[in-house]
Scaffold this active site. Structure first.
Site, PDB file in Angstrom:
ATOM      1  N   GLU A  67      23.074  13.398  70.273  1.00  0.00           N
ATOM      2  CA  GLU A  67      21.980  12.953  71.149  1.00  0.00           C
ATOM      3  C   GLU A  67      21.004  14.102  71.383  1.00  0.00           C
ATOM      4  O   GLU A  67      21.385  15.274  71.378  1.00  0.00           O
ATOM      5  CB  GLU A  67      22.604  12.435  72.463  1.00  0.00           C
ATOM      6  CG  GLU A  67      21.663  12.046  73.565  1.00  0.00           C
ATOM      7  CD  GLU A  67      20.710  10.899  73.233  1.00  0.00           C
ATOM      8  OE1 GLU A  67      20.042  10.958  72.191  1.00  0.00           O
ATOM      9  OE2 GLU A  67      20.602   9.975  74.065  1.00  0.00           O
ATOM     10  N   ASP A  68      19.754  13.757  71.612  1.00  0.00           N
ATOM     11  CA  ASP A  68      18.739  14.789  71.853  1.00  0.00           C
ATOM     12  C   ASP A  68      18.797  15.319  73.284  1.00  0.00           C
ATOM     13  O   ASP A  68      18.770  16.517  73.516  1.00  0.00           O
ATOM     14  CB  ASP A  68      17.332  14.262  71.522  1.00  0.00           C
ATOM     15  CG  ASP A  68      16.983  12.949  72.239  1.00  0.00           C
ATOM     16  OD1 ASP A  68      17.822  12.407  72.994  1.00  0.00           O
ATOM     17  OD2 ASP A  68      15.859  12.456  72.044  1.00  0.00           O
ATOM     18  N   ASP A 105      19.760  12.659  80.225  1.00  0.00           N
ATOM     19  CA  ASP A 105      18.898  12.746  81.409  1.00  0.00           C
ATOM     20  C   ASP A 105      19.624  12.028  82.563  1.00  0.00           C
ATOM     21  O   ASP A 105      20.528  12.601  83.174  1.00  0.00           O
ATOM     22  CB  ASP A 105      17.557  12.109  81.021  1.00  0.00           C
ATOM     23  CG  ASP A 105      16.488  12.213  82.083  1.00  0.00           C
ATOM     24  OD1 ASP A 105      16.504  13.174  82.857  1.00  0.00           O
ATOM     25  OD2 ASP A 105      15.614  11.324  82.143  1.00  0.00           O
ATOM     26  N   PHE A 137       9.578  17.269  81.947  1.00  0.00           N
ATOM     27  CA  PHE A 137       9.544  16.373  80.794  1.00  0.00           C
ATOM     28  C   PHE A 137       9.335  17.193  79.521  1.00  0.00           C
ATOM     29  O   PHE A 137       8.387  17.958  79.414  1.00  0.00           O
ATOM     30  CB  PHE A 137       8.456  15.307  80.939  1.00  0.00           C
ATOM     31  CG  PHE A 137       8.725  14.149  80.027  1.00  0.00           C
ATOM     32  CD1 PHE A 137       9.615  13.144  80.397  1.00  0.00           C
ATOM     33  CD2 PHE A 137       8.145  14.096  78.771  1.00  0.00           C
ATOM     34  CE1 PHE A 137       9.910  12.098  79.532  1.00  0.00           C
ATOM     35  CE2 PHE A 137       8.434  13.052  77.899  1.00  0.00           C
ATOM     36  CZ  PHE A 137       9.318  12.053  78.284  1.00  0.00           C
ATOM     37  N   ARG A 152       6.913  14.349  68.559  1.00  0.00           N
ATOM     38  CA  ARG A 152       8.244  14.517  67.953  1.00  0.00           C
ATOM     39  C   ARG A 152       8.239  15.595  66.875  1.00  0.00           C
ATOM     40  O   ARG A 152       9.257  16.197  66.572  1.00  0.00           O
ATOM     41  CB  ARG A 152       8.708  13.211  67.294  1.00  0.00           C
ATOM     42  CG  ARG A 152       9.022  12.090  68.263  1.00  0.00           C
ATOM     43  CD  ARG A 152       9.782  10.991  67.550  1.00  0.00           C
ATOM     44  NE  ARG A 152       9.761   9.726  68.268  1.00  0.00           N
ATOM     45  CZ  ARG A 152      10.612   9.399  69.240  1.00  0.00           C
ATOM     46  NH1 ARG A 152      11.540  10.253  69.620  1.00  0.00           N
ATOM     47  NH2 ARG A 152      10.528   8.227  69.839  1.00  0.00           N
TER      48      ARG A 152
END
Ligand code: IMP
Ligand code: MG
Length: 175
Positions: A99-100, A103, A152, A165
């Protein structure tokens, strides 16, 4: 990018590279004889997955799954769905989810439950970044790259409204 949008580098491509290599070393120790199945969560993990597996010099297989959690923009809807599923069975496989960013944890919590029901031999999580200040459900990250502040982030696969991206660094999006 409008004139108000500013990007500040949080982790440079060099720092990311060193961290990805460190994660690969940990993963190799645990998985080199296990023929694992790595499941990347699209789209955010594609760049991390591509770099990580270049350091994993042992037999493994790849799958990708696409979930929707965030709508467009910055806020999690909290509702998660599988938009594109798996193409091979995971029953009795050694599964490692890639997973990136974790959160609120809602996305990964949903996915781990979904995968666990398919009875893998083992199920672990590797996340490049973790934003623990935003967590809504407890998540155990087995292999973690960076702990990040409540900002963010974009770049290295992470997007804002599908943009950024392609940045090679992980940046804070400031407005
Ligand atoms: P969670 O369900 O709130 O944990 O959100 C996980 C997903 O939201 C990640 O896979 C990302 O796609 C997205 N996300 C969360 N935080 C960020 C961020 O800072 N930048 C870009 N995407 C994010
Ligand atoms: Mg996203």
């Amino acid at each position: 990018m409008d004139s108000q949008t500013k990007l500040r580098v949080l982790f440079s491509r060099g720092e990311i590279e060193a961290t990805v290599k460190k994660l690969a070393d940990e993963i190799r120790k645990d998985y080199q004889a296990k023929h694992p199945l790595l499941i990347g969560i699209l789209k955010g993990s594609f760049m991390f997955m591509a770099d990580l597996i270049r350091h994993l010099d042992f037999p493994l297989e790849l799958e990708f799954i696409r979930l929707s959690s965030y709508g467009r923009g910055r806020e999690s809807s909290g509702k998660v769905k599988v938009v594109q599923g798996l193409h091979s069975p995971i029953k009795a496989r050694e599964v490692l989810v890639i997973e990136d960013i974790v959160d609120t944890g809602l996305t990964i919590s949903f996915l781990l439950d979904y995968l666990q029901k398919k009875q893998p031999a083992s199920l672990k999580l590797c996340a490049l970044t973790d934003k623990p200040s935003r967590r809504q459900v407890p998540i155990n990250i087995d292999y973690l790259g960076f702990t990040v502040p409540d900002k963010f982030l974009v770049g290295y696969g992470l997007d804002w409204d599908e943009k950024f991206r392609n940045l090679p660094d992980i940046c804070i999006l400031e407005e």
